[in-house]
Write an enzyme that holds these catalytic residues in place. Structure first.
Site, short mmCIF file in Angstrom:
data_model
loop_
_atom_site.label_atom_id
_atom_site.label_comp_id
_atom_site.label_asym_id
_atom_site.label_seq_id
_atom_site.Cartn_x
_atom_site.Cartn_y
_atom_site.Cartn_z
N ALA A 515 14.73 -39.79 -30.76
CA ALA A 515 15.37 -39.69 -32.08
C ALA A 515 15.65 -41.07 -32.64
CB ALA A 515 16.66 -38.88 -31.97
N ASN A 637 20.94 -33.31 -36.34
CA ASN A 637 20.84 -31.88 -36.60
C ASN A 637 21.83 -31.17 -35.68
OD1 ASN A 637 20.06 -29.07 -36.48
ND2 ASN A 637 18.04 -29.61 -37.27
N GLU A 711 19.65 -36.03 -22.28
CA GLU A 711 20.15 -36.13 -20.91
C GLU A 711 21.65 -35.89 -20.76
OE1 GLU A 711 16.25 -38.08 -19.76
OE2 GLU A 711 17.45 -38.09 -21.56
#
Length: 745
Positions: A515, A637, A711
């Protein structure tokens, strides 16, 4: 350029969702070709030794069987260790399928049967007879402690533990409160729904199109080119969808090598898919044996912290993880010593598995911190606050941002931590004992060099593209959101293309950096497109934007508007017509700031609170509630981000209570190599999971301010569950998974 942020920061459905639920999404083993042949791998029946004979006559006699490849007839390759290109290969000599008669791990491929159909190939594989000379396998990590060694730093990509600071041994010896225990974590296998598969399309003249189950198509391309001495322009790799990976798809697996060998030799297209059983022959989270020693004053403030770990690796590679480093900076402590070693055993090389190293090392540290809290008579949450680190003491750096205090506060409030009864076995309902536990989570906030292309058409449609992968995390969606906001167009008009070596190069999708890396590259590319559009708009006769610069305009609803006077505007289509173009495109590369990396430490943090209910008679554990409060910079998001944390929590529950690959050390084989006996959480095991995203502004970690989420959801979860089990039962289990026998035994 001001952006409208209609999409970024909101909860949006996955743009690739319809393709996945309707079956339009194609995975590696679903691409086809008119001349497609099928390969089936024959796996070794022993763990250590050598092949003395292979009889392929019966297989070759089957009509439709084309060839059987073994070490005796495998074509020569250009593969040398020094020119081997694999972005995530650890130091050592990578495994070479069918390279020779030696067997170095259980289930090693010893032959590939290629036939006109999958059923014929499978039948042919059953007829291959292999004779072995067997040696005694060595797979017991515990028995190999004395032979453990400090792994080489060369080419590992893993930071070694920092040098000790202070006097850890002396401070521990003089500490009023001392906690020292050993913690163990079993081997876990990735087991994504999609098995490893490669479909190699023979395009003629030595050119290949490869559909591979991989988290980075450039890694597959580099691997194939270096091993087979092919030119990059002759090897195109496409992998638009991945059916789960969790790190198992970072490295090319042996089915790719075998499929390419067959395609080049037979000059036709070949598909090879591993069986579920064969998925247990490679990549896994390694077993680890850890010792954590904590010395504290009477108030629970750390005076000494020592963390030692021994993990397993293969006999041919030095696979490494950052297991102990987290203990050097997660809490404030003047005296710290960290030690990490490897022991070679007769298994395949382990592989990165969601939060590699952190899921292992933080488990041991956080259970030890819970033990310290009880030894000091301090609430476990209060203990962590008393030892809160304001800077990275391991590297002596400031944090780019750290909202962990807010994670503790908001998570505790939502969970109801203040109502927790202190004493173990003091909370119950009927026959069930109730326990509440917590743990801290941490993961590195990376940004990697990444390129992306943006192409805007005069009809108002936008394509953003780069070669990174979406392994189910929502990358298609967030890149679409970034592009839509940057150029002020509806997200429905944005198409995102990924996982193709013909696209601008981006890093493999892993490490929670996608991202921040590819998202920043897409934003830069869209900004470059916007700059071109504004230049065209300014050149229109009597343009209302004649003197505007990019910093003072916005792109909204297909128009370029002056930010402080929206009535002064030019449509994007008019600007492009004035420029005499049908499309405007730009390719940009985003890079991490070297100065920021030198001055600051960047991490994502979390606080995980877990409730368990334990049947007092049967020892059955249910995780009934989890609250995970996460500080991860800008959330792109809310929906896909929440899904990532929930998925990590589920995997953490699996690690805590169920997942264990069981080695029979006499055979050197994983015995529960199927979904019937390798247990993973199912719907009935998962109850309430609540995710909180704590506000955290970070203007240093990446241009878009985002930290990764892939993670962090798993880190700390297993420890929170283990600590809750102790609170419920009074029985401290230091080895996961926590199975019934460890509770009632």
């Amino acid at each position: 350029m001001a952006t409208t942020n209609l999409y970024v920061g909101t909860a949006r459905n996955r743009v690739d969702g319809p393709a996945k639920v309707t079956g339009a999404a194609k995975y590696a083993a679903e691409f086809t070709a008119p001349d497609l042949a099928y390969g089936v791998v024959v796996s070794s029946a022993i763990t250590r030794g050598r092949v003395t004979a292979i009889d392929t006559a019966a297989a070759l006699a089957v009509p439709g069987v084309i060839q059987v490849f073994t070490h005796e007839n495998r074509p020569r390759t250009a593969w040398l260790d020094y020119n081997y290109r694999d972005q995530v290969a650890p130091p050592g000599s990578p495994f070479r399928a069918l390279h020779g008669p030696e067997i170095t791990f259980g289930g090693q491929p010893v032959a590939l049967v290629v036939a006109e159909s999958f059923d014929l190939a499978r039948h042919g594989a059953s007829l291959v007879k292999v004779t072995y000379e067997e040696d005694v396998p060595n797979t017991d990590l515990d028995r190999n402690r004395a032979a453990a060694y400090v792994p080489p730093k060369k080419r590992s990509g893993i930071k070694p533990p920092p040098d000790p600071r202070g006097d850890p041994e002396g401070a521990f010896a003089s500490a009023p409160i001392q906690v020292r225990h050993e913690y163990k974590q079993a081997v876990e296998h990735h087991n994504p729904m999609e098995p490893h598969a490669s479909t190699v399309i023979w395009e003629g003249d030595g050119k290949l199109t490869i559909h591979d189950k991989i988290q980075g198509v450039n890694n597959t391309q580099g691997y194939v080119c270096s091993v087979f001495n092919l030119k990059p322009e002759d090897v195109r790799v496409i992998s638009p969808y991945i059916g789960g990976a969790f790190g198992s798809g970072l490295r090319p697996q042996y089915q790719l090598f075998l499929a390419v060998v067959a395609a080049l030799e037979l000059k036709r297209s070949v598909r090879v898919v591993l069986t579920r059983d064969q998925m247990f022959t490679h990549g896994y989270r390694p077993e680890a044996i850890q010792t954590v020693s904590l010395g504290a004053d009477q108030d629970g403030r750390l005076q000494s912290l020592m963390h030692e770990a021994i993990a397993g690796t293969s006999t041919f590679e030095d696979y490494q993880e950052s297991v102990v480093n987290w203990s050097g900076f997660l809490y404030r402590c003047p005296n710290v010593k960290l030690d990490y070693k490897l022991a070679k055993i007769d298994t395949y090389t382990p592989a990165d598995m969601r939060a590699p190293g952190a899921a292992t090392g933080v488990f041991a540290l956080e259970v030890a911190m819970d033990e310290l809290a009880y030894a000091a008579g301090v609430d476990p949450l209060e203990l962590r606050l008393r030892n809160y680190a304001e800077r990275d003491e391991g590297e002596n750096k400031e944090f780019t941002s750290k909202a962990l205090r807010a994670c503790y506060e908001e998570g505790a409030a939502r969970f109801g931590w203040a109502r927790r009864s202190t004493e173990p076995r003091s909370m119950r309902e009927g026959r069930e004992l109730i326990g509440w536990g917590l743990a801290t989570g941490v993961w590195e906030a990376y940004m990697m060099k990444s390129s992306a292309r943006a192409r805007l058409s005069i009809d108002g449609s936008l394509e953003v593209a780069c070669s990174t992968a979406d392994l189910g995390t929502g990358t298609y969606t967030i890149l679409s959101q970034i592009g839509a906001d940057a150029l002020g167009i509806p997200i429905e008009r944005v198409q995102t293309r990924l996982s193709d070596t013909a696209l601008p190069e981006a890093p493999i999708a892993g490490g929670s950096w996608t991202a921040a890396s590819s998202g920043s590259a897409v934003e830069m590319a869209c900004r470059a497109v916007a700059e071109q559009l504004l230049g065209m708009a300014r050149r229109i006769d009597d343009s209302p934007l004649a003197n505007a610069d990019l910093a003072h305009v916005t792109f909204v609803n297909g128009e370029i508007r002056l930010a402080d006077d929206p009535s002064r505007k030019v449509s994007i289509a008019d600007a492009m017509r004035a420029g005499g173009v049908e499309t405007v495109e730009a390719t940009e590369t985003a890079k991490p700031s070297l100065l920021t990396q030198l001055r600051f430490a960047a991490y994502t943090h979390s606080a995980v609170f877990a409730e368990v209910r334990v049947d007092e008679d049967l020892g059955v554990v249910r995780v009934t509630r989890v609250v995970s409060a996460v500080a991860a910079g800008k959330i792109l998001n809310l929906k896909t981000a929440r899904s990532q944390i929930m998925g990590g929590v589920v995997m953490g529950i699996g690690a805590a209570l169920e997942e264990e690959s069981m080695l029979d050390h006499n055979l050197g084989r994983f015995m529960n190599h199927n979904f019937g006996e390798y247990h993973v959480p199912v719907n009935a095991d998962i109850h309430d999971i609540e995710v909180i995203f704590v506000d955290e502004h970070d203007d240093k970690v990446s241009p878009i301010g985002a930290k990764g989420l892939g993670e962090i959801g798993i880190v700390g979860t297993a420890a929170a569950v283990a600590n809750a089990v102790f609170h419920a039962t009074g029985r401290r289990v230091r080895e996961i998974p926590i199975t019934i026998d460890k509770i009632i035994g």
